[in-house]
Design a protein around this motif. Sequence first.
Motif: not given
Lengths: 289, 289, 289, 289
Positions: C146-148, C151-152, C201, C154-155
């Motif tokens: 699910h991780l863009s 997104g990765g 994530n 930022v995580d």
Amino acid sequence: METLLRRCQIRSQIVRECIAEFLGLYIALIGSGAAAQVVTSRGTHGDYLTIQLGSALGAVFGIFVARGVSGAHLNPVYSLSLCVLGRHPWKKLPLYSLSHLVGAFLGAATVYLQYYDAIQTFSGGELLVAGPNATAGIFCSYPADHLSFWGGLVDQVVATALFLLCCVALEDQRNGPLPDGLHPVLVGALILTMGVSMGSNCGFPLNPARDLGPRLFTFVAGWGEEVFKAGGGWWWVPIVAPFVGGLLGTLTYELLIEAHHQTTPQSPQQEQEAVRNPLHNGLKTLNTM
Amino acid sequence: METLLRRCQIRSQIVRECIAEFLGLYIALIGSGAAAQVVTSRGTHGDYLTIQLGSALGAVFGIFVARGVSGAHLNPVYSLSLCVLGRHPWKKLPLYSLSHLVGAFLGAATVYLQYYDAIQTFSGGELLVAGPNATAGIFCSYPADHLSFWGGLVDQVVATALFLLCCVALEDQRNGPLPDGLHPVLVGALILTMGVSMGSNCGFPLNPARDLGPRLFTFVAGWGEEVFKAGGGWWWVPIVAPFVGGLLGTLTYELLIEAHHQTTPQSPQQEQEAVRNPLHNGLKTLNTM
Amino acid sequence: METLLRRCQIRSQIVRECIAEFLGLYIALIGSGAAAQVVTSRGTHGDYLTIQLGSALGAVFGIFVARGVSGAHLNPVYSLSLCVLGRHPWKKLPLYSLSHLVGAFLGAATVYLQYYDAIQTFSGGELLVAGPNATAGIFCSYPADHLSFWGGLVDQVVATALFLLCCVALEDQRNGPLPDGLHPVLVGALILTMGVSMGSNCGFPLNPARDLGPRLFTFVAGWGEEVFKAGGGWWWVPIVAPFVGGLLGTLTYELLIEAHHQTTPQSPQQEQEAVRNPLHNGLKTLNTM
Amino acid sequence: METLLRRCQIRSQIVRECIAEFLGLYIALIGSGAAAQVVTSRGTHGDYLTIQLGSALGAVFGIFVARGVSGAHLNPVYSLSLCVLGRHPWKKLPLYSLSHLVGAFLGAATVYLQYYDAIQTFSGGELLVAGPNATAGIFCSYPADHLSFWGGLVDQVVATALFLLCCVALEDQRNGPLPDGLHPVLVGALILTMGVSMGSNCGFPLNPARDLGPRLFTFVAGWGEEVFKAGGGWWWVPIVAPFVGGLLGTLTYELLIEAHHQTTPQSPQQEQEAVRNPLHNGLKTLNTM
């Protein structure tokens, strides 16, 4: 506020101690909430481990609440052990035990109050001791189906013997010092050990007051006399067996370890002071330099 | 670097304290990540216990971040208790509470940022408060289906009473000393205890700011006014009930335990010094020898 | 034996420190065994929590092995933070980082050696990066489906920022003292917190060396270049993002908390001495009495 | 009571030490109860993690029971390591090892006694070493199906090497002090680490006495000679491999870390005193002021 509180001050040492023992075991009963939660949520809000964590951590904070006032026995078996070892006056034993019983009774009542809706919904309003919708096991111990009468007796004697042996070892300052504040945590860890290792036969009561108090509560609160009849009249085993096991464990430790320490035992008071204030010893050394 | 930082130094004590309280609760919100992870992974990346561990450990590090500056209240209920006991100035109460609210709001925002992809994928882009794809429960508390209004009120009063009773006990130096550095860990253990024992009715909020802040965030972030309507207008219960329970628990401890300590209470400052530097006492003894 | 060992003594401080950092991270890699065990037993020998416990506890003992010699950074991001704060010489940064990389590489090799039979049986002899029989995830991080990309990124920035913020807070003696020996345990608890809250994530790498070293090992050990291609060339994100996040977290703590401490910062050496030997301060007091 | 106990006092140091080592490992065997509970309840009373918690916590309390008398080796491999390092007399090695063996044998017997009903019910009265109703694995280690002979040997050498390396590091006072009372807890945490990371190949025996003692018990108690034949004659691997691994780990730590400490090693006695009473050093300083 301070002034107001000081007006309420109770000067009787024994009353203060009994209140502390009462409150300590009351707090320790938080643990029953963990069982209530797992049972009534049918396992979605916790599992076997969280129930054990609840019991262990509840006891930790029960000890923290009472330790400075009464030593936080929280278990008549432990009080008896100390009496036998001459470290606690015999005349306090019944008062302490009664305080434990009242604390456990009211603790169970509080858990029922908090989980009233959940227990009613789960059980469909019927308070049962056995069967898939049973809820009595939240509050006190019942034997597993596979357990024979002698098996239950042995289980409780062995478990309480090991429990008390370790409790007495943790208290033995000549075996090695323990930082203040770590002791309650270790007793909690010991209860967790018991829970994960000796819980499947009959739920490791280990503590007559913690078992009888909630059983009395469930008796009056609607589960009825089945709480005494279940398991072939199981109720007295977790009252008698822990005392036998506790003495066995205490004496085993005394005979195998504590009796052989080379140094003379100090009086309890000195010992306590030495632990609380390790500086003293050093300063005595200094003084003689 | 040191020079650069010293230029930024804020000399106002209250501003520093509010920043610490804000940052502490912000860090404590890490815990919501644990819920986000379990919900969005549908249970493959954790379970009920890891959610509780996240909450408890998040609070531990929140306390470590703030403890030296502001005492790390991280909960308006705790601040209120200290005010009532005369150990914290009343005028700081609203400022502390506001800092908590902002910290919780921004903490929730950070969790949403970090789990944005996961929440979008899980919910199919619809931010719901109820149903199988609900995600609002990641951030703040909602009552379980079985819980009545009075049941929820009682749950929060009882849980916060027990919580504060134990918090005040841990702070009570006359009940027994605690090594510096163990205190935050024990508060975390207490939160874990609450989570495994009192979490299935409504998720043990215990903290008005930690519940309202994230609720406000979900309100503005797309979950809409349903966050206030759900559970029959549940939102105000975890704001009001904890204050009632907190006072009840604090006073219970004061009346049953602290009021009866024989030694005179020292001034907070002295007490703190005595704890920080246990040597002092010893040296005074030395001096008079 | 002592004599024999003294012959092997290395007098170069930096060589000793690099060996300690190498060995520390090597030990910390025990944690990967927990993942290997859960993956290859298909969940019968552990679950998500045991994987996180493995990571956290492995780090604890890695720190205990190295702490007295090199301070147990075990993470190039932490070394960089200390350099930026002027508490570690910049010239040691590349040497420390290289030691971390070698330690993580050899640690992964040891885990593979220990689980060789299990991995071969589980995967049918095919070393895969994706799919139901994938085993590459045992050793280093890959993004969830699910991780863009953003997104990765930022995580990892957020997670490492919070991680370093807490690390620096634990080190800040002016925020509150910590008993020697508790510090490594708390860093382990912090890693556990990250694992249960920020692991779904992309597996919370947080440490470029701990991610790249095992990735290089899997590259040479038979998983092939897919370990660099997977997740759209994910491999560089857990190398770059933690440095960004680490600096962000460190500076946030410095700006919001440490900059405002009223007392002058002591030189690192004095500070350390004060912590190690709290008596000194007391004795100075004594001297001036 | 004190007088009575003093009559039983044993003055021989070595006898006291052997009793302590015996009792310590006996207590540590509580852990097997955790396995018995999970196996016989078919997973309803615990899971993989509770088994590991049982092992780890059992060891913690075994250490607390014996630490002040004999140093709580509880493992012949650890005794051997200390002998090689010149910190323990060689002539005590066989006596300590024998005490461990007897403790583990009787510990297993106690677990069997406590779980007699449960094991009989679970197994239908047949005590089996392999198959779905096998119960021998409760007491000692057997290799998993996927494990080759060499794989098992490597697993035990690697695991014990890492275990002893960390044990020796925790003992190394020049690497960093450890509060008294934290040491046993950390050894328990280390055993937990091993359990969650290195348990799926063959159950991480790590300790020849803890594996052979219970195996001998199951041999005489009804499981028969299959306990020695199973896994292609596996029984001697967890006896031999840990000694090899233990020496490897100990020497690795000595060569990579301890050999390079700058300060001269104190005599064991001085060192111990310094740790027990950190005040001494300070007072020496005071004396010379």
